[in-house]
Design a protein around this motif. Structure first.
Motif, PDB file in Angstrom:
ATOM      1  N   ASN A  19     -16.876  50.368  16.448  1.00 55.88           N
ATOM      2  CA  ASN A  19     -18.000  50.930  17.191  1.00 55.88           C
ATOM      3  C   ASN A  19     -17.908  50.420  18.617  1.00 55.88           C
ATOM      4  O   ASN A  19     -16.888  49.891  19.027  1.00 55.88           O
ATOM      5  N   GLN A  20     -18.963  50.543  19.375  1.00 59.94           N
ATOM      6  CA  GLN A  20     -18.883  50.161  20.781  1.00 59.94           C
ATOM      7  C   GLN A  20     -18.647  48.675  21.001  1.00 59.94           C
ATOM      8  O   GLN A  20     -18.163  48.280  22.038  1.00 59.94           O
ATOM      9  N   THR A  21     -18.950  47.853  20.020  1.00 59.12           N
ATOM     10  CA  THR A  21     -18.641  46.430  20.144  1.00 59.12           C
ATOM     11  C   THR A  21     -17.599  46.027  19.109  1.00 59.12           C
ATOM     12  O   THR A  21     -17.616  44.921  18.602  1.00 59.12           O
ATOM     13  N   GLY A  22     -16.704  46.939  18.782  1.00 68.96           N
ATOM     14  CA  GLY A  22     -15.649  46.662  17.816  1.00 68.96           C
ATOM     15  C   GLY A  22     -14.690  45.596  18.320  1.00 68.96           C
ATOM     16  O   GLY A  22     -14.750  45.138  19.471  1.00 68.96           O
ATOM     17  N   GLU A  23     -13.780  45.221  17.454  1.00 63.85           N
ATOM     18  CA  GLU A  23     -12.854  44.135  17.766  1.00 63.85           C
ATOM     19  C   GLU A  23     -12.029  44.423  19.022  1.00 63.85           C
ATOM     20  O   GLU A  23     -11.888  43.556  19.896  1.00 63.85           O
ATOM     21  N   GLU A  24     -11.487  45.615  19.131  1.00 63.91           N
ATOM     22  CA  GLU A  24     -10.649  45.931  20.296  1.00 63.91           C
ATOM     23  C   GLU A  24     -11.451  45.932  21.588  1.00 63.91           C
ATOM     24  O   GLU A  24     -10.961  45.476  22.630  1.00 63.91           O
ATOM     25  N   THR A  25     -12.671  46.444  21.541  1.00 62.43           N
ATOM     26  CA  THR A  25     -13.541  46.426  22.725  1.00 62.43           C
ATOM     27  C   THR A  25     -13.798  44.991  23.162  1.00 62.43           C
ATOM     28  O   THR A  25     -13.705  44.663  24.355  1.00 62.43           O
ATOM     29  N   GLN A  26     -14.117  44.136  22.202  1.00 64.09           N
ATOM     30  CA  GLN A  26     -14.383  42.738  22.529  1.00 64.09           C
ATOM     31  C   GLN A  26     -13.124  42.067  23.095  1.00 64.09           C
ATOM     32  O   GLN A  26     -13.204  41.338  24.088  1.00 64.09           O
ATOM     33  N   ARG A  27     -11.969  42.308  22.486  1.00 70.25           N
ATOM     34  CA  ARG A  27     -10.710  41.729  22.989  1.00 70.25           C
ATOM     35  C   ARG A  27     -10.453  42.138  24.436  1.00 70.25           C
ATOM     36  O   ARG A  27     -10.112  41.310  25.276  1.00 70.25           O
ATOM     37  N   GLN A  72      -7.859  22.113  22.477  1.00 70.24           N
ATOM     38  CA  GLN A  72      -6.909  23.153  22.862  1.00 70.24           C
ATOM     39  C   GLN A  72      -7.506  24.217  23.777  1.00 70.24           C
ATOM     40  O   GLN A  72      -6.831  25.170  24.155  1.00 70.24           O
ATOM     41  N   PHE A  73      -8.784  24.086  24.127  1.00 67.23           N
ATOM     42  CA  PHE A  73      -9.410  25.046  25.050  1.00 67.23           C
ATOM     43  C   PHE A  73     -10.470  24.337  25.886  1.00 67.23           C
ATOM     44  O   PHE A  73     -10.964  23.283  25.512  1.00 67.23           O
ATOM     45  N   ASP A  74     -10.762  24.942  27.035  1.00 65.16           N
ATOM     46  CA  ASP A  74     -11.757  24.380  27.952  1.00 65.16           C
ATOM     47  C   ASP A  74     -13.036  25.216  28.023  1.00 65.16           C
ATOM     48  O   ASP A  74     -14.089  24.719  28.406  1.00 65.16           O
ATOM     49  N   HIS A  75     -12.920  26.496  27.705  1.00 64.25           N
ATOM     50  CA  HIS A  75     -14.038  27.428  27.838  1.00 64.25           C
ATOM     51  C   HIS A  75     -14.060  28.367  26.642  1.00 64.25           C
ATOM     52  O   HIS A  75     -13.014  28.666  26.065  1.00 64.25           O
ATOM     53  N   ILE A  76     -15.241  28.850  26.322  1.00 64.85           N
ATOM     54  CA  ILE A  76     -15.432  29.878  25.305  1.00 64.85           C
ATOM     55  C   ILE A  76     -15.918  31.126  26.030  1.00 64.85           C
ATOM     56  O   ILE A  76     -16.881  31.065  26.796  1.00 64.85           O
ATOM     57  N   ILE A  77     -15.247  32.253  25.770  1.00 65.81           N
ATOM     58  CA  ILE A  77     -15.671  33.518  26.371  1.00 65.81           C
ATOM     59  C   ILE A  77     -16.101  34.446  25.237  1.00 65.81           C
ATOM     60  O   ILE A  77     -15.372  34.647  24.266  1.00 65.81           O
ATOM     61  N   ILE A  78     -17.295  35.001  25.380  1.00 67.02           N
ATOM     62  CA  ILE A  78     -17.859  35.927  24.406  1.00 67.02           C
ATOM     63  C   ILE A  78     -18.253  37.214  25.118  1.00 67.02           C
ATOM     64  O   ILE A  78     -18.522  37.211  26.319  1.00 67.02           O
ATOM     65  N   LEU A  79     -18.296  38.319  24.384  1.00 68.75           N
ATOM     66  CA  LEU A  79     -18.767  39.566  24.981  1.00 68.75           C
ATOM     67  C   LEU A  79     -20.276  39.498  25.200  1.00 68.75           C
ATOM     68  O   LEU A  79     -20.768  39.787  26.278  1.00 68.75           O
ATOM     69  N   LYS A  80     -20.995  39.106  24.155  1.00 71.77           N
ATOM     70  CA  LYS A  80     -22.451  38.994  24.216  1.00 71.77           C
ATOM     71  C   LYS A  80     -22.866  37.752  23.440  1.00 71.77           C
ATOM     72  O   LYS A  80     -22.149  37.295  22.563  1.00 71.77           O
ATOM     73  N   ILE A  81     -24.033  37.254  23.738  1.00 75.62           N
ATOM     74  CA  ILE A  81     -24.531  36.053  23.080  1.00 75.62           C
ATOM     75  C   ILE A  81     -24.553  36.217  21.570  1.00 75.62           C
ATOM     76  O   ILE A  81     -24.205  35.299  20.838  1.00 75.62           O
ATOM     77  N   ASP A  82     -24.946  37.399  21.094  1.00 78.51           N
ATOM     78  CA  ASP A  82     -25.071  37.560  19.645  1.00 78.51           C
ATOM     79  C   ASP A  82     -23.734  37.544  18.918  1.00 78.51           C
ATOM     80  O   ASP A  82     -23.684  37.527  17.699  1.00 78.51           O
ATOM     81  N   ARG A  83     -22.632  37.505  19.652  1.00 79.50           N
ATOM     82  CA  ARG A  83     -21.318  37.382  19.012  1.00 79.50           C
ATOM     83  C   ARG A  83     -21.052  35.939  18.590  1.00 79.50           C
ATOM     84  O   ARG A  83     -20.235  35.685  17.726  1.00 79.50           O
ATOM     85  N   ILE A  84     -21.752  34.986  19.208  1.00 81.74           N
ATOM     86  CA  ILE A  84     -21.549  33.578  18.847  1.00 81.74           C
ATOM     87  C   ILE A  84     -22.764  33.002  18.130  1.00 81.74           C
ATOM     88  O   ILE A  84     -22.621  32.135  17.272  1.00 81.74           O
ATOM     89  N   ALA A  85     -23.959  33.468  18.458  1.00 79.29           N
ATOM     90  CA  ALA A  85     -25.171  32.939  17.822  1.00 79.29           C
ATOM     91  C   ALA A  85     -26.265  33.977  17.884  1.00 79.29           C
ATOM     92  O   ALA A  85     -26.473  34.601  18.922  1.00 79.29           O
ATOM     93  N   ARG A  86     -26.976  34.131  16.797  1.00 75.54           N
ATOM     94  CA  ARG A  86     -28.111  35.039  16.778  1.00 75.54           C
ATOM     95  C   ARG A  86     -29.411  34.265  16.777  1.00 75.54           C
ATOM     96  O   ARG A  86     -30.398  34.694  17.350  1.00 75.54           O
ATOM     97  N   SER A  87     -29.414  33.094  16.154  1.00 69.19           N
ATOM     98  CA  SER A  87     -30.652  32.316  16.117  1.00 69.19           C
ATOM     99  C   SER A  87     -30.724  31.379  17.320  1.00 69.19           C
ATOM    100  O   SER A  87     -29.703  30.957  17.854  1.00 69.19           O
ATOM    101  N   ILE A  88     -31.935  31.061  17.703  1.00 70.62           N
ATOM    102  CA  ILE A  88     -32.153  30.144  18.815  1.00 70.62           C
ATOM    103  C   ILE A  88     -31.562  28.777  18.489  1.00 70.62           C
ATOM    104  O   ILE A  88     -30.963  28.124  19.333  1.00 70.62           O
ATOM    105  N   ARG A  89     -31.715  28.361  17.256  1.00 70.27           N
ATOM    106  CA  ARG A  89     -31.187  27.048  16.854  1.00 70.27           C
ATOM    107  C   ARG A  89     -29.667  27.001  17.029  1.00 70.27           C
ATOM    108  O   ARG A  89     -29.133  26.057  17.609  1.00 70.27           O
ATOM    109  N   HIS A  90     -28.958  28.037  16.552  1.00 73.71           N
ATOM    110  CA  HIS A  90     -27.497  28.054  16.695  1.00 73.71           C
ATOM    111  C   HIS A  90     -27.088  28.143  18.165  1.00 73.71           C
ATOM    112  O   HIS A  90     -26.124  27.494  18.582  1.00 73.71           O
TER     113      HIS A  90
END
Length: 192
Positions: A19-27, A72-90
């Motif tokens: 879909n619009q946030t599919g794996e290839e789009t995110q990559r 092995q990495f210095d930064h995390i890059i995400i497309l949108k916040i909800d790709r790494i965490a949906r809850s405020i706690r996470h």
């Protein structure tokens, strides 16, 4: 000559579909952001069919990176916040983890970048980000309601949101609001 900062791309899908946030789009978007930031993209932590409710530390791919490969990495890059965490706690936990481990967190769409000094001061507080997420969810719900009005029949167990005109025989109009006067909601319990 200094080395380029290393970035880890994070991809998560609840369902393995395109879909619009599919794996290839995110990559693609994450790769472009890493290039724009002049970072070396070391790899992707890809978690497919993983619900957002799962903590980042227990996800199969991302969890391995956070727990075992953080050097092995210095930064995390995400497309949108909800790709790494949906809850405020996470989200709060991942931001604290990034700060404690000297990692940057970059979102391609939300416009914050915790990898830069002004990113921490310029980013909205977690409660503001949660509020933004709530507004985004509300917008999705509104568009679902509009889409439900387009359906010609509303014979489901879900409350009907069609509109009728007092002058009609009670049948739903074409389910789109018109400029006609005095339309009223069709009671969901009256649908047979």
């Amino acid at each position: 000559m200094s080395e380029k900062p290393r970035a880890l791309g994070v991809i998560r899908l609840s369902v393995g579909n395109e879909n619009q946030t599919g794996e290839e789009t995110q990559r693609t978007r994450i790769s472009k952001r890493a290039d724009a930031e002049e970072m070396e993209l070391v790899d992707f932590a890809v978690d497919i069919d993983v619900p957002a409710s799962i903590s980042p530390w227990v996800r199969p791919s991302l969890g391995d990176w956070l727990n075992n490969k953080k050097d092995q990495f210095d930064h995390i890059i995400i497309l949108k916040i909800d790709r790494i965490a949906r809850s405020i706690r996470h989200l709060s936990d991942i931001i604290e983890w990034c700060e404690a481990n000297g990692k940057g967190l970059i979102s391609c769409e939300e416009g914050f970048d915790l990898s830069k000094p002004q990113g921490c001061d310029g980013s909205p507080p977690v409660s503001d980000r949660a509020s933004s997420e709530a507004f985004a969810i509300a917008a999705q719900l509104r568009s679902a309601v509009v889409a439900s009005r387009v359906r010609p029949a509303c014979h489901t167990s879900v409350p009907c949101l069609s509109l009728i005109s007092p002058s009609t025989s009670g049948e739903p109009s074409n389910c789109l609001p018109h400029a006609a006067s005095r339309r009223r909601p069709l009671a969901w319990w009256a649908v047979g």
